[in-house]
Design a protein around this motif. Structure first.
Motif, PDB file in Angstrom:
ATOM      1  N   MET A 211      44.146  -7.094 -23.914  1.00  0.00           N
ATOM      2  CA  MET A 211      43.873  -7.623 -25.488  1.00  0.00           C
ATOM      3  C   MET A 211      45.110  -7.051 -26.236  1.00  0.00           C
ATOM      4  O   MET A 211      45.380  -5.767 -26.273  1.00  0.00           O
ATOM      5  CB  MET A 211      42.751  -7.024 -26.175  1.00  0.00           C
ATOM      6  CG  MET A 211      42.307  -7.190 -27.553  1.00  0.00           C
ATOM      7  SD  MET A 211      40.747  -6.966 -27.860  1.00  0.00           S
ATOM      8  CE  MET A 211      41.081  -5.212 -28.481  1.00  0.00           C
ATOM      9  N   ILE A 212      45.667  -7.938 -26.968  1.00  0.00           N
ATOM     10  CA  ILE A 212      46.468  -7.375 -28.121  1.00  0.00           C
ATOM     11  C   ILE A 212      45.646  -6.788 -29.214  1.00  0.00           C
ATOM     12  O   ILE A 212      44.892  -7.177 -29.626  1.00  0.00           O
ATOM     13  CB  ILE A 212      47.380  -8.891 -28.482  1.00  0.00           C
ATOM     14  CG1 ILE A 212      48.286  -9.498 -27.416  1.00  0.00           C
ATOM     15  CG2 ILE A 212      48.083  -8.232 -29.814  1.00  0.00           C
ATOM     16  CD1 ILE A 212      48.796 -10.729 -27.738  1.00  0.00           C
ATOM     17  N   VAL A 213      46.330  -5.719 -29.477  1.00  0.00           N
ATOM     18  CA  VAL A 213      45.704  -4.832 -30.718  1.00  0.00           C
ATOM     19  C   VAL A 213      46.631  -4.784 -31.895  1.00  0.00           C
ATOM     20  O   VAL A 213      47.677  -4.864 -31.973  1.00  0.00           O
ATOM     21  CB  VAL A 213      45.663  -3.372 -30.082  1.00  0.00           C
ATOM     22  CG1 VAL A 213      44.998  -2.550 -31.243  1.00  0.00           C
ATOM     23  CG2 VAL A 213      44.684  -3.281 -28.771  1.00  0.00           C
ATOM     24  N   PRO A 214      45.873  -5.441 -32.916  1.00  0.00           N
ATOM     25  CA  PRO A 214      46.635  -5.678 -34.093  1.00  0.00           C
ATOM     26  C   PRO A 214      47.068  -4.462 -34.658  1.00  0.00           C
ATOM     27  O   PRO A 214      46.567  -3.346 -34.751  1.00  0.00           O
ATOM     28  CB  PRO A 214      45.703  -6.257 -35.000  1.00  0.00           C
ATOM     29  CG  PRO A 214      44.296  -5.847 -34.380  1.00  0.00           C
ATOM     30  CD  PRO A 214      44.532  -5.659 -32.962  1.00  0.00           C
ATOM     31  N   ASN A 215      48.234  -4.518 -35.648  1.00  0.00           N
ATOM     32  CA  ASN A 215      48.750  -3.226 -36.271  1.00  0.00           C
ATOM     33  C   ASN A 215      47.735  -2.833 -37.343  1.00  0.00           C
ATOM     34  O   ASN A 215      46.981  -3.723 -38.115  1.00  0.00           O
ATOM     35  CB  ASN A 215      49.759  -3.694 -37.070  1.00  0.00           C
ATOM     36  CG  ASN A 215      50.608  -2.467 -38.097  1.00  0.00           C
ATOM     37  OD1 ASN A 215      49.643  -2.072 -38.735  1.00  0.00           O
ATOM     38  ND2 ASN A 215      51.862  -2.511 -37.954  1.00  0.00           N
ATOM     39  N   PRO A 216      47.284  -1.689 -37.299  1.00  0.00           N
ATOM     40  CA  PRO A 216      46.149  -1.139 -38.067  1.00  0.00           C
ATOM     41  C   PRO A 216      46.423  -1.149 -39.729  1.00  0.00           C
ATOM     42  O   PRO A 216      45.320  -1.741 -40.165  1.00  0.00           O
ATOM     43  CB  PRO A 216      46.025   0.506 -37.809  1.00  0.00           C
ATOM     44  CG  PRO A 216      46.770   0.588 -36.454  1.00  0.00           C
ATOM     45  CD  PRO A 216      47.605  -0.634 -36.456  1.00  0.00           C
ATOM     46  N   ALA A 217      47.406  -1.184 -39.959  1.00  0.00           N
ATOM     47  CA  ALA A 217      47.742  -1.582 -41.401  1.00  0.00           C
ATOM     48  C   ALA A 217      47.390  -3.047 -41.762  1.00  0.00           C
ATOM     49  O   ALA A 217      46.851  -3.213 -42.856  1.00  0.00           O
ATOM     50  CB  ALA A 217      49.184  -1.004 -41.877  1.00  0.00           C
ATOM     51  N   VAL A 218      47.997  -3.815 -41.063  1.00  0.00           N
ATOM     52  CA  VAL A 218      47.667  -5.168 -41.246  1.00  0.00           C
ATOM     53  C   VAL A 218      46.236  -5.708 -41.318  1.00  0.00           C
ATOM     54  O   VAL A 218      45.689  -6.477 -41.958  1.00  0.00           O
ATOM     55  CB  VAL A 218      48.770  -6.107 -40.150  1.00  0.00           C
ATOM     56  CG1 VAL A 218      48.413  -7.555 -40.242  1.00  0.00           C
ATOM     57  CG2 VAL A 218      49.854  -5.689 -40.216  1.00  0.00           C
ATOM     58  N   LEU A 219      45.448  -5.042 -40.011  1.00  0.00           N
ATOM     59  CA  LEU A 219      44.073  -5.140 -40.022  1.00  0.00           C
ATOM     60  C   LEU A 219      43.416  -4.759 -41.083  1.00  0.00           C
ATOM     61  O   LEU A 219      42.352  -5.380 -41.696  1.00  0.00           O
ATOM     62  CB  LEU A 219      43.577  -4.582 -38.590  1.00  0.00           C
ATOM     63  CG  LEU A 219      42.212  -5.035 -38.346  1.00  0.00           C
ATOM     64  CD1 LEU A 219      41.799  -6.244 -37.845  1.00  0.00           C
ATOM     65  CD2 LEU A 219      41.835  -4.109 -37.126  1.00  0.00           C
ATOM     66  N   GLN A 220      43.396  -3.627 -41.744  1.00  0.00           N
ATOM     67  CA  GLN A 220      43.051  -2.886 -42.799  1.00  0.00           C
ATOM     68  C   GLN A 220      43.217  -4.029 -43.995  1.00  0.00           C
ATOM     69  O   GLN A 220      42.284  -4.345 -45.077  1.00  0.00           O
ATOM     70  CB  GLN A 220      43.533  -1.574 -43.258  1.00  0.00           C
ATOM     71  CG  GLN A 220      42.668  -1.003 -44.371  1.00  0.00           C
ATOM     72  CD  GLN A 220      41.261  -0.803 -44.069  1.00  0.00           C
ATOM     73  OE1 GLN A 220      40.798  -0.329 -43.020  1.00  0.00           O
ATOM     74  NE2 GLN A 220      40.516  -1.381 -44.867  1.00  0.00           N
TER      75      GLN A 220
END
Length: 85
Positions: A1-10
């Protein structure tokens, strides 16, 4: 699974929550766009699934954050793949 950048996700979560709590018809399309963005970032189809994925991605346990999938060698219809975790 590709994990999104935490800052972008937030940022996407914050935008969705801010728009969803507004309740005015003028923000209906932006809410849908924000929901779509969350779904794309988390690889889900609904906002509920996306928010559940966000909770898992924020989970302190590494086993909850990463799942690997392989294609099974069982018989499937032509063009289909069966995913096994």
């Amino acid at each position: 699974m590709i994990v999104p950048n935490p800052a972008v996700l937030q940022q996407a979560v914050d935008r969705y929550l801010a728009l969803a709590t507004d309740g005015h018809m003028a923000v209906a399309v932006p809410v849908q766009n924000a929901a779509y963005t969350l779904c794309v970032l988390t690889g889900t189809r609904t906002v509920e699934e996306a928010m559940a994925a966000v909770r898992l991605l924020r989970s302190p346990s590494p086993s909850h954050r990463r799942q690997t999938f392989t294609v099974s060698s069982g018989e499937t219809a032509p063009g289909e793949r069966e995913l096994v975790s």
